[in-house]
Design a protein around this motif. Structure first.
Motif, PDB file in Angstrom:
ATOM      1  N   PHE B  87      -1.272 -13.386   2.771  1.00 33.65           N
ATOM      2  CA  PHE B  87      -2.437 -12.590   2.382  1.00 33.65           C
ATOM      3  C   PHE B  87      -2.936 -11.772   3.561  1.00 33.65           C
ATOM      4  CE2 PHE B  87      -2.149 -15.161  -1.269  1.00 33.65           C
ATOM      5  CZ  PHE B  87      -2.943 -14.609  -2.256  1.00 33.65           C
ATOM      6  N   ALA B  88      -3.784 -10.796   3.267  1.00 30.47           N
ATOM      7  CA  ALA B  88      -4.365  -9.953   4.302  1.00 30.47           C
ATOM      8  C   ALA B  88      -5.089 -10.820   5.334  1.00 30.47           C
ATOM      9  CB  ALA B  88      -5.336  -8.951   3.678  1.00 30.47           C
ATOM     10  N   TRP B  91     -11.123 -11.887   5.349  1.00 29.91           N
ATOM     11  CA  TRP B  91     -11.809 -11.653   4.084  1.00 29.91           C
ATOM     12  C   TRP B  91     -12.228 -10.202   3.908  1.00 29.91           C
ATOM     13  CZ3 TRP B  91     -15.376 -16.098   2.018  1.00 29.91           C
ATOM     14  CH2 TRP B  91     -14.610 -17.266   1.921  1.00 29.91           C
ATOM     15  N   TRP B  93     -10.587  -7.441   4.294  1.00 35.42           N
ATOM     16  CA  TRP B  93      -9.570  -6.732   3.510  1.00 35.42           C
ATOM     17  C   TRP B  93      -9.675  -7.097   2.028  1.00 35.42           C
ATOM     18  CZ3 TRP B  93      -6.608  -3.215   5.974  1.00 35.42           C
ATOM     19  CH2 TRP B  93      -6.402  -3.352   7.353  1.00 35.42           C
ATOM     20  N   LEU B  94      -9.847  -8.406   1.779  1.00 41.23           N
ATOM     21  CA  LEU B  94      -9.856  -8.897   0.394  1.00 41.23           C
ATOM     22  C   LEU B  94     -11.108  -8.410  -0.342  1.00 41.23           C
ATOM     23  CD1 LEU B  94      -8.718 -12.562   1.169  1.00 41.23           C
ATOM     24  CD2 LEU B  94      -7.341 -10.790   0.049  1.00 41.23           C
ATOM     25  N   GLY B  97     -10.814  -4.520  -0.676  1.00 45.08           N
ATOM     26  CA  GLY B  97      -9.764  -4.229  -1.649  1.00 45.08           C
ATOM     27  C   GLY B  97     -10.193  -4.615  -3.056  1.00 45.08           C
ATOM     28  N   GLY B 138      -1.871   4.297  -2.882  1.00 44.64           N
ATOM     29  CA  GLY B 138      -1.486   3.042  -2.232  1.00 44.64           C
ATOM     30  C   GLY B 138      -0.619   3.319  -1.010  1.00 44.64           C
ATOM     31  N   VAL B 139       0.351   4.219  -1.181  1.00 40.47           N
ATOM     32  CA  VAL B 139       1.238   4.588  -0.068  1.00 40.47           C
ATOM     33  C   VAL B 139       0.434   5.238   1.056  1.00 40.47           C
ATOM     34  CG1 VAL B 139       3.116   6.153   0.613  1.00 40.47           C
ATOM     35  CG2 VAL B 139       3.320   4.800  -1.492  1.00 40.47           C
ATOM     36  N   THR B 141      -2.740   4.874   1.718  1.00 38.83           N
ATOM     37  CA  THR B 141      -3.608   3.865   2.337  1.00 38.83           C
ATOM     38  C   THR B 141      -2.841   2.990   3.324  1.00 38.83           C
ATOM     39  OG1 THR B 141      -5.003   3.836   0.378  1.00 38.83           O
ATOM     40  CG2 THR B 141      -5.198   1.949   1.860  1.00 38.83           C
ATOM     41  N   VAL B 142      -1.689   2.467   2.904  1.00 39.84           N
ATOM     42  CA  VAL B 142      -0.894   1.607   3.788  1.00 39.84           C
ATOM     43  C   VAL B 142      -0.432   2.387   5.013  1.00 39.84           C
ATOM     44  CG1 VAL B 142       1.307   0.363   3.981  1.00 39.84           C
ATOM     45  CG2 VAL B 142      -0.179  -0.015   2.004  1.00 39.84           C
ATOM     46  N   VAL B 145      -3.460   2.919   7.342  1.00 34.89           N
ATOM     47  CA  VAL B 145      -3.812   1.645   7.988  1.00 34.89           C
ATOM     48  C   VAL B 145      -2.802   1.324   9.098  1.00 34.89           C
ATOM     49  CG1 VAL B 145      -3.901  -0.866   7.633  1.00 34.89           C
ATOM     50  CG2 VAL B 145      -5.096   0.658   6.052  1.00 34.89           C
ATOM     51  N   ASN B 146      -1.527   1.534   8.821  1.00 32.92           N
ATOM     52  CA  ASN B 146      -0.502   1.277   9.836  1.00 32.92           C
ATOM     53  C   ASN B 146      -0.677   2.184  11.052  1.00 32.92           C
ATOM     54  OD1 ASN B 146       0.613  -0.678   8.236  1.00 32.92           O
ATOM     55  ND2 ASN B 146       2.410   0.504   7.622  1.00 32.92           N
ATOM     56  N   GLY B 150      -3.637  -1.222  12.011  1.00 33.52           N
ATOM     57  CA  GLY B 150      -4.126  -2.372  11.248  1.00 33.52           C
ATOM     58  C   GLY B 150      -3.091  -2.983  10.334  1.00 33.52           C
ATOM     59  N   GLY B 151      -1.826  -2.651  10.545  1.00 28.43           N
ATOM     60  CA  GLY B 151      -0.775  -3.173   9.663  1.00 28.43           C
ATOM     61  C   GLY B 151      -0.671  -4.692   9.729  1.00 28.43           C
ATOM     62  N   TRP B 152      -0.249  -5.323   8.626  1.00 27.52           N
ATOM     63  CA  TRP B 152      -0.094  -6.786   8.605  1.00 27.52           C
ATOM     64  C   TRP B 152       1.115  -7.166   7.763  1.00 27.52           C
ATOM     65  CZ3 TRP B 152      -0.960  -8.567   3.503  1.00 27.52           C
ATOM     66  CH2 TRP B 152      -1.706  -7.705   2.680  1.00 27.52           C
TER      67      TRP B 152
END
Lengths: 135, 152
Positions: B87-88, B91, B93-94, B97, B138-139, B141-142, B145-146, B150-152
């Motif tokens: 998971f991210a 909290w 992120w959760l 999101g 979505g693409v 956003t990811v 973030v990267n 902030g990538g995970w």
């Protein structure tokens, strides 16, 4: 009967999500990481689901009524408007941030209760806020 | 799981076999809801309906479906075994999101299940537009973030 059909549909859906790997937010995020370390698994999941549903729509077209009730209740709207696109854009952002969409989030209550619950409570709060604002 | 091992060249982490079979089951679930109850298996809408945040689908159908999602995943865990899930990290992120997903799916009348699976397979222009939009965002956003580290 209609509740039983609903339950069976949900159970099969949840089982499929668990098998598919879509209950792993990192893997889902990996599908959206198109320009980085891309994970195509979600495309296979979507492909499998679309194959079966396309057949289901062909069957639906020949049925006069569904099994448990008098009429099909299907979306009739055709117009692509700002609400549809704006809402979808927002959903995409949320999906990208957490790697969760509503189905896997709810199903994850069975596997990773605490983080799934945090997401689901926030999601429901978002739905409630929308209801308040959209009067 | 006794499934054929198959990996895609260049994508050692992908699970095409599990993904495809899981996807077929998800499609079957949508078919059961459509042909049995005459409705779309759209999870965001059925969740909102279960909690009284929208009208439409009879409550027993919505509530049993949402309950079924948890039961189905639990059955998999009990029969097959644990799943991998990361998971991210935190909290924040959760919560962010989840909030945005909740607002967005109501405003846009659907998510990956309703628009993505049920609508696209019906060739609904609205659902095709919605799905293209949420995947694109979505693409984006990811990727952003990267880029921000902030990538995970």
């Amino acid at each position: 009967m209609r509740a039983l059909i609903g339950l069976i549909s949900g159970v099969v859906f949840g089982f499929g999500l668990a098998l598919s790997g879509m209950m792993d937010p990192k893997r889902v995020r990996g599908f959206l990481d198109l320009f980085g370390n891309w994970d195509p698994t979600l495309a296979f999941v979507m492909g499998g689901a679309l194959i079966v549903m396309a057949i289901a729509w062909r069957i639906q077209a020949r049925m006069h009524r569904p099994v448990t009730c008098e009429n099909f209740s299907l979306p009739g709207t055709k117009n692509i408007d700002a609400r549809l696109l704006g809402g979808s854009a927002l959903f995409g952002i949320g999906w990208g941030l957490a790697g969760l969409c509503p189905g896997p989030a709810i199903a994850s209550l069975a596997a990773n209760f605490v983080p799934a619950l945090v997401f689901v409570v926030a999601m429901v709060a978002g739905m409630a806020l929308f209801k308040l604002a959209d009067r | 799981m006794i499934l054929p091992q198959f990996s895609i060249a260049g994508f050692p982490d992908a699970q095409p076999v599990e993904g495809l079979i899981g996807g077929l089951l998800i499609g079957l679930a949508g078919a059961i809801m459509l042909l049995g109850n005459g409705r779309i298996a759209g999870i965001s809408g059925l969740t909102a309906r279960t909690l009284g945040l929208t009208k439409g689908t009879p409550w027993p159908i919505a509530a049993t479906f949402v309950l079924g999602l948890v039961v189905g995943a639990g059955l998999f865990l009990g029969i097959v075994g644990p799943i991998e899930a990361t998971f991210a990290p935190g909290w924040g992120w959760l919560i962010a999101g989840g909030l945005i997903t909740g607002i967005g799916t109501r405003l846009g009348s659907g998510c990956t299940s309703g628009h993505g699976v049920c609508g696209m397979s019906r060739l609904s222009p609205r659902s095709l537009a919605a799905t293209a939009t949420f995947i694109a965002f979505g693409v984006i956003t990811v990727t952003v973030v990267n880029l921000l580290g902030g990538g995970w």
